[in-house]
Design a protein around this motif. Structure first.
Motif, mmCIF file in Angstrom:
data_model
loop_
_atom_site.group_PDB
_atom_site.id
_atom_site.type_symbol
_atom_site.label_atom_id
_atom_site.label_comp_id
_atom_site.label_asym_id
_atom_site.label_seq_id
_atom_site.Cartn_x
_atom_site.Cartn_y
_atom_site.Cartn_z
ATOM 1 N N ARG A 156 13.876 35.755 52.203
ATOM 2 C CA ARG A 156 14.843 36.578 52.923
ATOM 3 C C ARG A 156 16.150 36.707 52.144
ATOM 4 O O ARG A 156 16.724 37.790 52.053
ATOM 5 N N LEU A 157 16.590 35.607 51.545
ATOM 6 C CA LEU A 157 17.830 35.660 50.777
ATOM 7 C C LEU A 157 17.657 36.522 49.529
ATOM 8 O O LEU A 157 18.536 37.329 49.195
ATOM 9 N N ALA A 158 16.519 36.388 48.863
ATOM 10 C CA ALA A 158 16.276 37.192 47.658
ATOM 11 C C ALA A 158 16.272 38.680 48.015
ATOM 12 O O ALA A 158 16.906 39.502 47.332
ATOM 13 N N ILE A 159 15.573 39.022 49.081
ATOM 14 C CA ILE A 159 15.516 40.424 49.514
ATOM 15 C C ILE A 159 16.924 40.933 49.831
ATOM 16 O O ILE A 159 17.326 42.010 49.393
ATOM 17 N N PHE A 160 17.690 40.106 50.547
ATOM 18 C CA PHE A 160 19.035 40.509 50.933
ATOM 19 C C PHE A 160 19.927 40.747 49.715
ATOM 20 O O PHE A 160 20.608 41.777 49.620
ATOM 21 N N LEU A 161 19.895 39.814 48.750
ATOM 22 C CA LEU A 161 20.752 39.947 47.568
ATOM 23 C C LEU A 161 20.381 41.193 46.763
ATOM 24 O O LEU A 161 21.250 41.957 46.323
ATOM 25 N N LEU A 162 19.083 41.446 46.597
ATOM 26 C CA LEU A 162 18.632 42.616 45.830
ATOM 27 C C LEU A 162 19.029 43.908 46.545
ATOM 28 O O LEU A 162 19.499 44.857 45.912
ATOM 29 N N ASP A 163 18.850 43.921 47.849
ATOM 30 C CA ASP A 163 19.247 45.085 48.657
ATOM 31 C C ASP A 163 20.733 45.380 48.494
ATOM 32 O O ASP A 163 21.146 46.522 48.303
ATOM 33 N N GLU A 164 21.531 44.320 48.603
ATOM 34 C CA GLU A 164 22.982 44.483 48.529
ATOM 35 C C GLU A 164 23.419 45.079 47.194
ATOM 36 O O GLU A 164 24.207 46.021 47.165
ATOM 37 N N ILE A 165 22.916 44.512 46.080
ATOM 38 C CA ILE A 165 23.393 45.028 44.788
ATOM 39 C C ILE A 165 22.835 46.425 44.533
ATOM 40 O O ILE A 165 23.488 47.237 43.892
ATOM 41 N N SER A 166 21.678 46.728 45.059
ATOM 42 C CA SER A 166 21.172 48.098 44.839
ATOM 43 C C SER A 166 21.962 49.091 45.710
ATOM 44 O O SER A 166 22.216 50.222 45.309
ATOM 45 N N LYS A 167 22.399 48.650 46.879
ATOM 46 C CA LYS A 167 23.194 49.528 47.745
ATOM 47 C C LYS A 167 24.603 49.733 47.199
ATOM 48 O O LYS A 167 25.145 50.828 47.219
ATOM 49 N N ARG A 168 25.229 48.643 46.739
ATOM 50 C CA ARG A 168 26.643 48.693 46.370
ATOM 51 C C ARG A 168 26.888 48.791 44.871
ATOM 52 O O ARG A 168 28.031 48.922 44.435
ATOM 53 N N GLY A 169 25.842 48.690 44.059
ATOM 54 C CA GLY A 169 26.014 48.726 42.598
ATOM 55 C C GLY A 169 26.544 47.401 42.078
ATOM 56 O O GLY A 169 26.901 46.503 42.848
ATOM 57 N N GLY A 170 26.587 47.260 40.757
ATOM 58 C CA GLY A 170 27.054 46.016 40.147
ATOM 59 C C GLY A 170 26.006 44.920 40.286
ATOM 60 O O GLY A 170 24.842 45.193 40.615
ATOM 61 N N ASP A 171 26.443 43.690 40.042
ATOM 62 C CA ASP A 171 25.473 42.601 40.151
ATOM 63 C C ASP A 171 25.987 41.467 41.043
ATOM 64 O O ASP A 171 25.396 40.397 41.085
ATOM 65 N N THR A 172 27.092 41.753 41.763
ATOM 66 C CA THR A 172 27.694 40.671 42.557
ATOM 67 C C THR A 172 27.755 41.039 44.044
ATOM 68 O O THR A 172 28.153 42.151 44.397
ATOM 69 N N VAL A 173 27.320 40.089 44.866
ATOM 70 C CA VAL A 173 27.395 40.273 46.317
ATOM 71 C C VAL A 173 28.659 39.576 46.804
ATOM 72 O O VAL A 173 28.767 38.352 46.738
ATOM 73 N N ARG A 174 29.641 40.377 47.241
ATOM 74 C CA ARG A 174 30.941 39.799 47.615
ATOM 75 C C ARG A 174 31.006 39.508 49.112
ATOM 76 O O ARG A 174 31.728 40.174 49.854
ATOM 77 N N LEU A 175 30.237 38.541 49.532
ATOM 78 C CA LEU A 175 30.210 38.134 50.945
ATOM 79 C C LEU A 175 30.238 36.615 51.002
ATOM 80 O O LEU A 175 29.797 35.939 50.064
ATOM 81 N N THR A 176 30.746 36.069 52.085
ATOM 82 C CA THR A 176 30.707 34.612 52.235
ATOM 83 C C THR A 176 29.310 34.189 52.712
ATOM 84 O O THR A 176 28.528 35.015 53.192
#
Lengths: 224, 224
Positions: A156-176
């Motif tokens: 679930r975490l892997a899916i979430f991180l990949l989704d986030e960077i593909s949605k927002r661009g870049g390679d960093t998920v800026r969430l707590t």
């Protein structure tokens, strides 16, 4: 490393060191040796009693191995940690075999299992230290087991991180971690632990600014 | 069950009982209660500190549970056994949650976790008992983990048993564990342990005459 350095490492790692008699300390010292391991060296392979391993620098990987060579990493140890599962003669109730490799170039100090076992039979504080050190790993192993068997949070975490960077661009998920936990329906502590695991596997890098994905393709494999 | 009976059960189960002061014994007794569980009752569900459970009769199943309700049985306990993983306040290094059900109608005596924890902080023998009792289960869990993750021996044994009865007719495999181990390329101890596991799961019955298959369809599911 001179004798004094080994003594001060023992003092740091063993909470009982200051309470031992000088003759018990000398006895342990006599059965202690420094060992340098190259990256990738196998340090312990199953049944024999290698001894209590104190890690001065580097890192060790503790894993189990199937008959056909499949490996599962149970946990890793770093500078200042101590490994007791490598001392089967100290822990009679441990009947399984683990394997230990130096994952990086590592400097260790190994206390002979026999000397330690003999002392632990006479000194309850030493025995309690060894048992507690082993029991902490029980929790680590249960965590790995639940993650693998229930196939839940890592995926679930892997899916979430990949989704986030593909949605927002870049390679960093800026969430707590708290925010991520809410998104994936988990708890902050659980996310923190899994992020730590991803970091140790070299999948991501974690900083105050967020979580940076380092290895997208391996993350994709976990997600699929 | 009168007080004397509980005392004699404590004496049987706790190796330290005879070494306690009378006031420590009375203190434990005060926090001790008898509980009868119907078959299928959930006794412990995760985080809270239920206490140290001594089993007088019946059997308990200890398992982990995923978020979506998947269960994995870790081990079972029977008359004379004692369960410490149900006392999280005694074992600080245990950070995972287990669930415990009465698998049969069971009579237990439960020693309150707080009283036990307080005693174990003062008395190293009590502490060592609790730690060792937990550590024994670490080995059980590793065994389950290896069997499930490496998908090896349970499957091989199931296939072998089904093959044998289909080849020879009847429902009993008249071979020793030693012989079976040789056929499936394992060790006698390992086969013995797996047969014991199959027995506890109600899949087979084991006697001097051999291994009798009780539940062919579940065995087929393991084999496939």
């Amino acid at each position: 490393m001179i004798n004094d350095e080994i003594r001060s490492l023992c003092d740091e790692v063993f909470p009982f060191w200051g309470h031992l008699s000088e003759s018990d300390r000398e006895n342990l010292m006599r059965s202690t040796q420094e060992v340098h391991f190259e990256r990738g060296t196998n340090i312990h392979d199953g049944g024999e009693c290698t001894g209590i391993i104190m890690i001065k620098s580097g890192s060790l990987r503790i894993y189990i191995l199937s008959e056909d060579g499949k490996e599962i990493t149970l946990y890793r140890l770093f500078a200042g940690d101590v490994c007791v599962l490598s001392a089967s003669c100290v822990l009679n109730s441990i009947t399984f075999d683990v394997f230990i490799d130096a994952e990086e170039e590592s400097d260790c100090v190994i206390v002979g299992g026999c000397a330690f076992a003999e002392l632990s039979e006479r000194n309850p504080e030493v025995k309690i230290f060894a048992l507690e050190a082993a029991l902490v790993r029980f929790s680590d192993v249960m965590w790995v087991m639940q993650q693998i068997l229930f196939m839940s949070l890592d995926k679930r975490l892997a899916i979430f991180l990949l989704d986030e960077i593909s949605k927002r661009g870049g390679d960093t998920v800026r969430l707590t971690h708290e925010q991520i936990a809410r998104y994936i329906g988990s708890a902050r502590e659980v996310v923190t632990r899994m992020v730590k695991y991803f970091v140790s596997e070299g999948l991501v890098e974690s900083s105050r600014g967020g979580i940076r994905v380092l290895d997208k393709s391996r993350l994709r494999r976990i997600a699929s």
